[in-house]
Every structure is written in C-alpha cells, then in structure tokens.
Design an enzyme around this catalytic site. Structure first.
Site, PDB file in Angstrom:
ATOM      1  N   LYS A   1     -16.327  87.384 -58.038  1.00 17.69           N
ATOM      2  CA  LYS A   1     -16.424  87.261 -56.572  1.00 17.69           C
ATOM      3  C   LYS A   1     -17.806  87.737 -56.092  1.00 17.69           C
ATOM      4  O   LYS A   1     -18.797  87.446 -56.738  1.00 17.69           O
ATOM      5  CB  LYS A   1     -15.281  88.034 -55.908  1.00 17.69           C
ATOM      6  CG  LYS A   1     -13.927  87.716 -56.522  1.00 17.69           C
ATOM      7  CD  LYS A   1     -12.778  88.205 -55.708  1.00 17.69           C
ATOM      8  CE  LYS A   1     -11.488  87.972 -56.474  1.00 17.69           C
ATOM      9  NZ  LYS A   1     -10.311  87.997 -55.667  1.00 17.69           N
TER      10      LYS A   1
ATOM     11  N   SER B   1      -3.689  89.394 -59.521  1.00 15.10           N
ATOM     12  CA  SER B   1      -3.431  90.792 -59.881  1.00 15.10           C
ATOM     13  C   SER B   1      -3.065  90.979 -61.359  1.00 15.10           C
ATOM     14  O   SER B   1      -2.222  91.811 -61.700  1.00 15.10           O
ATOM     15  CB  SER B   1      -2.351  91.390 -58.971  1.00 15.10           C
ATOM     16  OG  SER B   1      -2.811  91.411 -57.632  1.00 15.10           O
TER      17      SER B   1
HETATM   18  C1  PEP Z   1      -9.028  85.831 -58.426  1.00 16.01           C
HETATM   19  O1  PEP Z   1     -10.050  86.192 -57.880  1.00 16.01           O
HETATM   20  O2  PEP Z   1      -8.925  84.658 -58.773  1.00 16.01           O
HETATM   21  C2  PEP Z   1      -7.948  86.798 -58.657  1.00 16.01           C
HETATM   22  C3  PEP Z   1      -6.866  86.402 -59.252  1.00 16.01           C
HETATM   23  O3  PEP Z   1      -8.171  88.087 -58.222  1.00 16.01           O
HETATM   24  P1  PEP Z   1      -7.316  89.399 -58.611  1.00 16.01           P
HETATM   25  O4  PEP Z   1      -7.179  89.397 -60.115  1.00 16.01           O
HETATM   26  O5  PEP Z   1      -8.122  90.543 -58.117  1.00 16.01           O
HETATM   27  O6  PEP Z   1      -5.984  89.282 -57.949  1.00 16.01           O
END
Ligand code: PEP
Length: 246
Positions: free
Chosen positions: A11, A207
């Site tokens: 990100k 997550s």
């Molecule tokens: C993502 O950014 O695609 C994602 C699944 O984030 P997280 O693992 O933090 O939920």
C-alpha cells in the site's frame, strides 16, 4: 506439487531506501522454495528498487499496485502499464478495494485497466470482494460475479490471477473462515471454467497473518494469499511465507 503464491501489498508504505533495507532482511531470512512464489507490490516510487533486487531470484517478482489505462499522456499523478513495466513490474493489481472504495474506481474502469495490463505485458491480479452490507444482504456471489464480468469482459483467455478479498476483512483484523473463502473461490472457479479460462490462481486476502495463514491455506481452494499489514515487516513476512502450509 501445489504451488502457492504469497503476494505482499505494501500500500502507501516503504519508500525506495526502506525497500532496499526491507529486502536485504527478507532475503536473509527466506530462501527459495520450489513450492512457493513471492510477489511484491510496492508503491510506484519503490518499484524500480524492488524490481532490480528481486530480479536476482526466480521465485520473486515485483508488480504495480495500480495502473492507468492510457499508455502515456497528460495524466498527472498516474502511471501507465508501459511505465510500470519499464520500472521492472511484471504484474499489477487491478481493482483493489481501496482503489474502488477510497478512489471511486468503477467496474468499467477495472475492465479498461485489465486490458491495459495485458497490452503492457503485465500479469493482472484482479481483486474482487463484497462489502459487509452486501454480504449481510446475501449479495456476495452476485457482486463478485459482476466484478469478474466487468473486468474480464470477453478476455477470459488472458493469463490472470484473481484475489478474493472481502472488503470487511481488509485491514480490520476480521478474516473469512477457510470455508467462507472456499465457497466464493468455488464460485469464481466455476465462473472461469464456464468461460474456458486458462489456469487462473485464486488468492484469498483480508487480515491474513502468521497465525491464521496455515489454517486458511489448508483449504485447497486457496492458491495463495494477498497480504497487506502482515507483509510490512520483512521478518514477519519471511516467517509467514516460510511457515504457512508446511
Ligand atoms: C490487502 O491490502 O489486500 C489486504 C488484504 O490487507 P490486510 O492484509 O492488511 O487486510
């Protein structure tokens, strides 16, 4: 052998200098394994730094988090498929839920972006998933199918990966159970099979962490995971990739 794909979505974290330090730690803690690939999706400014380093290892790959559909022009702030490829990207995320829900990306735009990725020789990783309200309304499969139709259109023959990421599970600490994920993965696979799509990996995201990755990947419908938060620390990410589903 079941080949798993571990995709790290950084990100808006980890600049070029930090990326070099990150990868030096990661490479020191994770040796190549024949049954897994690790793909990194850094922010655009770090793409070249990451791509240059991972080019030394065939099990690793760098990709863009997003591309614009035009190849070049007066589109301030955007990067195109050919520019991402020039920086070393070999894949790109398309339609990540933050693009859809924070930046207002439409279904139609995901289709243009997927086509642009293919034109630029980038492997598309199409992200699909329902919001909590849509899930509670029993609309999960309708929403996911609409997202597949809008993005692939008539292009199901393209080599792609699909990431099922329920919006309510991204960055919230809540994750779907392996059985929840499997039901949606089966529906996605069915949709692809009905259209004679080529071999398409289906990842789960939302997550995922060191504690739950093995349990999720024990579900054979999952061909890998797309991970945000737990990929930001190179030691934790190396541990997750090394230990998951062994
Ligand atoms: C993502 O950014 O695609 C994602 C699944 O984030 P997280 O693992 O933090 O939920």
């Amino acid at each position: 052998m079941r080949a798993l794909l571990f995709a790290a979505n950084w990100k808006m974290h980890i600049g070029p200098q930090e990326a070099r330090t990150y990868l030096s730690t990661f490479l020191g803690q994770y040796s190549e394994r024949p049954d897994r690939q690790v793909w990194f999706f850094p922010p655009a400014v770090s793409l070249e730094a990451v791509a240059t380093i991972v080019a030394k290892r065939p099990d690793l790959l760098a990709g863009a988090q997003d591309i614009y559909w035009e190849p070049k022009g007066a589109y301030t702030g955007a990067i195109s498929g050919p520019l991402a490829a020039q920086a070393g990207a070999r894949a790109t995320l398309i339609g990540h839920s933050e693009r859809r829900h924070v930046f207002g990306e439409t279904y139609e735009q995901t289709g243009k972006k997927l086509a642009a990725a293919v034109r630029a020789g980038l492997h598309p990783v199409l992200c699909v998933g329902e919001t909590l309200a849509q899930r509670d309304a029993g609309e999960t499969l309708t929403v996911v199918t609409r997202q597949l139709e809008a993005a692939f259109g008539a292009r199901v023959e393209v080599q792609a990966t699909v990431a099922y990421e329920p919006v309510w599970a991204i960055g919230t600490g809540r994750n779907a159970t392996p059985q929840d994920a499997a039901l949606v993965h089966q529906a996605i696979r069915g949709w692809l099979n009905d259209r004679q799509a080529g071999e398409t990996r289906i990842l789960y995201g939302g997550s995922v962490n060191v504690k739950n990755a093995s349990q999720l990947l024990a579900e054979r419908e999952l061909d890998g995971v797309l991970v945000g938060g737990a990929s930001l620390d190179p030691k934790i990410w190396a541990e997750l990739v090394r230990t998951a589903a062994t």
